[in-house]
Design a protein around this motif. Sequence first.
Motif, PDB file in Angstrom:
ATOM      1  N   VAL A  18       0.771  -1.208   0.044  1.00 33.68           N
ATOM      2  CA  VAL A  18       0.062   0.149  -0.072  1.00 33.68           C
ATOM      3  C   VAL A  18       0.886   1.251   0.064  1.00 33.68           C
ATOM      4  CG1 VAL A  18      -1.889   1.441   1.316  1.00 33.68           C
ATOM      5  CG2 VAL A  18      -1.833  -1.256   1.442  1.00 33.68           C
ATOM      6  N   ARG A  19       0.522   2.281  -0.623  1.00 39.67           N
ATOM      7  CA  ARG A  19       1.356   3.408  -0.612  1.00 39.67           C
ATOM      8  C   ARG A  19       1.349   3.942   0.759  1.00 39.67           C
ATOM      9  NH1 ARG A  19       0.835   7.744  -5.018  1.00 39.67           N
ATOM     10  NH2 ARG A  19       0.787   9.039  -3.144  1.00 39.67           N
ATOM     11  N   ILE A  20       2.362   4.448   1.168  1.00 39.33           N
ATOM     12  CA  ILE A  20       2.873   4.798   2.487  1.00 39.33           C
ATOM     13  C   ILE A  20       1.847   6.062   3.165  1.00 39.33           C
ATOM     14  CG2 ILE A  20       4.746   6.250   2.194  1.00 39.33           C
ATOM     15  CD1 ILE A  20       6.033   4.868   4.910  1.00 39.33           C
ATOM     16  N   ASP A  21       1.691   6.909   2.207  1.00 35.08           N
ATOM     17  CA  ASP A  21       0.930   8.151   2.811  1.00 35.08           C
ATOM     18  C   ASP A  21      -0.451   7.662   3.016  1.00 35.08           C
ATOM     19  OD1 ASP A  21       0.210   7.599   0.105  1.00 35.08           O
ATOM     20  OD2 ASP A  21      -0.115   9.858  -0.268  1.00 35.08           O
ATOM     21  N   ALA A  22      -0.927   6.671   2.269  1.00 38.11           N
ATOM     22  CA  ALA A  22      -2.503   6.062   2.402  1.00 38.11           C
ATOM     23  C   ALA A  22      -2.255   5.316   3.883  1.00 38.11           C
ATOM     24  CB  ALA A  22      -2.880   5.267   1.373  1.00 38.11           C
ATOM     25  N   TRP A  23      -1.366   4.477   3.979  1.00 39.28           N
ATOM     26  CA  TRP A  23      -1.141   3.806   5.196  1.00 39.28           C
ATOM     27  C   TRP A  23      -1.044   4.544   6.578  1.00 39.28           C
ATOM     28  CZ3 TRP A  23       2.157   2.592   9.243  1.00 39.28           C
ATOM     29  CH2 TRP A  23       1.872   1.553  10.121  1.00 39.28           C
ATOM     30  N   VAL A  24      -0.177   5.566   6.436  1.00 45.29           N
ATOM     31  CA  VAL A  24      -0.130   6.521   7.556  1.00 45.29           C
ATOM     32  C   VAL A  24      -1.416   7.215   7.848  1.00 45.29           C
ATOM     33  CG1 VAL A  24       0.650   8.583   8.246  1.00 45.29           C
ATOM     34  CG2 VAL A  24       2.217   7.026   7.358  1.00 45.29           C
ATOM     35  N   VAL A  71       8.112   1.535  10.226  1.00 43.78           N
ATOM     36  CA  VAL A  71       7.813   2.924   9.783  1.00 43.78           C
ATOM     37  C   VAL A  71       8.202   4.036  11.111  1.00 43.78           C
ATOM     38  CG1 VAL A  71       6.008   4.595   9.127  1.00 43.78           C
ATOM     39  CG2 VAL A  71       6.002   2.347   8.462  1.00 43.78           C
ATOM     40  N   LYS A  72       8.954   4.971  10.838  1.00 44.64           N
ATOM     41  CA  LYS A  72       9.016   5.849  11.667  1.00 44.64           C
ATOM     42  C   LYS A  72       8.542   7.238  11.355  1.00 44.64           C
ATOM     43  CE  LYS A  72      13.753   4.060  13.234  1.00 44.64           C
ATOM     44  NZ  LYS A  72      15.109   4.195  13.214  1.00 44.64           N
ATOM     45  N   ALA A  76      10.881   8.492   3.237  1.00 45.50           N
ATOM     46  CA  ALA A  76       9.973   7.609   2.412  1.00 45.50           C
ATOM     47  C   ALA A  76       9.398   8.757   1.658  1.00 45.50           C
ATOM     48  CB  ALA A  76       8.858   7.120   3.237  1.00 45.50           C
ATOM     49  N   LYS A  77       9.039   8.556   0.437  1.00 40.28           N
ATOM     50  CA  LYS A  77       8.267   9.337  -0.645  1.00 40.28           C
ATOM     51  C   LYS A  77       6.867   9.092  -0.410  1.00 40.28           C
ATOM     52  CE  LYS A  77      11.754  10.297  -4.376  1.00 40.28           C
ATOM     53  NZ  LYS A  77      11.844  10.244  -5.644  1.00 40.28           N
ATOM     54  N   ALA A  78       5.774   9.827  -0.810  1.00 36.65           N
ATOM     55  CA  ALA A  78       4.618   9.547  -0.307  1.00 36.65           C
ATOM     56  C   ALA A  78       4.072   8.177  -1.124  1.00 36.65           C
ATOM     57  CB  ALA A  78       3.680  10.793  -0.718  1.00 36.65           C
ATOM     58  N   SER A  79       4.498   8.150  -2.226  1.00 34.16           N
ATOM     59  CA  SER A  79       4.202   6.848  -3.264  1.00 34.16           C
ATOM     60  C   SER A  79       4.738   5.669  -3.020  1.00 34.16           C
ATOM     61  CB  SER A  79       4.247   7.284  -4.820  1.00 34.16           C
ATOM     62  OG  SER A  79       5.689   7.268  -4.945  1.00 34.16           O
ATOM     63  N   CYS A  89       5.308  13.074   4.439  1.00 34.42           N
ATOM     64  CA  CYS A  89       6.184  12.388   3.824  1.00 34.42           C
ATOM     65  C   CYS A  89       7.198  13.356   2.879  1.00 34.42           C
ATOM     66  CB  CYS A  89       5.738  11.374   2.804  1.00 34.42           C
ATOM     67  SG  CYS A  89       4.850  10.005   3.532  1.00 34.42           S
ATOM     68  N   ARG A  90       6.630  14.237   2.376  1.00 32.87           N
ATOM     69  CA  ARG A  90       7.526  15.299   1.555  1.00 32.87           C
ATOM     70  C   ARG A  90       8.303  16.014   2.471  1.00 32.87           C
ATOM     71  NH1 ARG A  90       2.593  17.762  -1.504  1.00 32.87           N
ATOM     72  NH2 ARG A  90       2.477  16.021  -3.384  1.00 32.87           N
ATOM     73  N   ALA A  91       8.113  16.248   3.780  1.00 32.60           N
ATOM     74  CA  ALA A  91       8.953  17.165   4.567  1.00 32.60           C
ATOM     75  C   ALA A  91       9.804  16.100   5.199  1.00 32.60           C
ATOM     76  CB  ALA A  91       8.001  17.562   5.823  1.00 32.60           C
ATOM     77  N   GLY A  92       9.842  14.874   5.043  1.00 29.92           N
ATOM     78  CA  GLY A  92      10.888  13.935   5.654  1.00 29.92           C
ATOM     79  C   GLY A  92      10.528  13.488   6.792  1.00 29.92           C
ATOM     80  N   HIS A  93       9.330  13.684   7.505  1.00 27.52           N
ATOM     81  CA  HIS A  93       8.921  13.287   8.873  1.00 27.52           C
ATOM     82  C   HIS A  93       8.537  11.725   8.707  1.00 27.52           C
ATOM     83  CE1 HIS A  93       9.318  17.280  10.153  1.00 27.52           C
ATOM     84  NE2 HIS A  93       8.379  17.563   9.377  1.00 27.52           N
ATOM     85  N   VAL A  94       8.576  11.231   7.634  1.00 29.41           N
ATOM     86  CA  VAL A  94       8.102   9.726   7.488  1.00 29.41           C
ATOM     87  C   VAL A  94       9.405   8.905   7.135  1.00 29.41           C
ATOM     88  CG1 VAL A  94       6.466   8.053   6.728  1.00 29.41           C
ATOM     89  CG2 VAL A  94       5.748  10.249   7.191  1.00 29.41           C
ATOM     90  N   ARG A  95       9.780   7.818   7.762  1.00 36.02           N
ATOM     91  CA  ARG A  95      10.919   7.027   7.404  1.00 36.02           C
ATOM     92  C   ARG A  95      10.541   5.751   7.044  1.00 36.02           C
ATOM     93  NH1 ARG A  95      15.573   9.527   7.307  1.00 36.02           N
ATOM     94  NH2 ARG A  95      16.967   7.722   7.719  1.00 36.02           N
ATOM     95  N   LEU A  96      10.961   4.990   6.170  1.00 40.64           N
ATOM     96  CA  LEU A  96      10.472   3.513   5.841  1.00 40.64           C
ATOM     97  C   LEU A  96      11.847   2.719   5.861  1.00 40.64           C
ATOM     98  CD1 LEU A  96       8.504   1.513   5.148  1.00 40.64           C
ATOM     99  CD2 LEU A  96       8.697   1.942   3.011  1.00 40.64           C
ATOM    100  N   ASN A  97      11.863   1.804   6.872  1.00 37.58           N
ATOM    101  CA  ASN A  97      13.100   1.067   7.236  1.00 37.58           C
ATOM    102  C   ASN A  97      14.463   1.999   7.044  1.00 37.58           C
ATOM    103  OD1 ASN A  97      11.643  -1.209   7.177  1.00 37.58           O
ATOM    104  ND2 ASN A  97      11.666  -1.556   5.026  1.00 37.58           N
ATOM    105  N   ASP A  98      14.426   2.841   7.760  1.00 39.38           N
ATOM    106  CA  ASP A  98      15.390   3.793   7.986  1.00 39.38           C
ATOM    107  C   ASP A  98      15.964   4.854   6.894  1.00 39.38           C
ATOM    108  OD1 ASP A  98      15.864   3.341  10.567  1.00 39.38           O
ATOM    109  OD2 ASP A  98      17.080   1.632  10.295  1.00 39.38           O
TER     110      ASP A  98
END
Length: 125
Positions: A6-12, A52-53, A40-43, A28-37
Motif C-alpha cells: 500500500v502507498r505509505i501516505d495512504a497507510w499513515v 515506519v518511523k 519515504a516518498k509519499a508513493s 512524507c514530503r517534509a521527511g517526517h516519515v521514514r521507511l526502514n531507516d
Amino acid sequence: MASDSVRIDAWVWAVRLAKTRSQATAACRAGHVRLNDSTAKASQSVRVGDEVKVRLHGFDRVYRVTGLATRRGSATEAARYFDDLTPPPPPRVERPAAIVRDRGAGRPTKRERREIDRLRGREAE
C-alpha cells in the motif's frame, strides 16, 4: 486485501497517524516519515513487516507494519495494523522546590545567586 503493498501516505492516514491524507503526504514530503531507516516518498510502497518511523508533534514514533490498511476506520480497528515499538520516554528528573524570596528583598547578592544556581543544578564552571 488483495495487494501485498500500500502507498505509505495512504497507510499513515488509514492507521490514524495523520488526520488527513494530505497531511500524511505533506509529512512524507517534509521527511517526517521514514521507511526502514530511509526517507519515504509519499508513493513508496509499505509491506507487512516494514518499520515506519514518524515524527509527530516533535516526538519520534516507531511502528512495525502488521497489516495493510487502505480505508480509515476506528482507532481500535487501526491499532490492528501496527505494533508500537516506540521506546518509553526517559524518567522525569525531579527538581528541587522553587526558591522563594521575600517580596521587596531586591536582587539577590552574588552569594545568594550562587546558592540558587547550586540548588537548580547549574554549578559554576
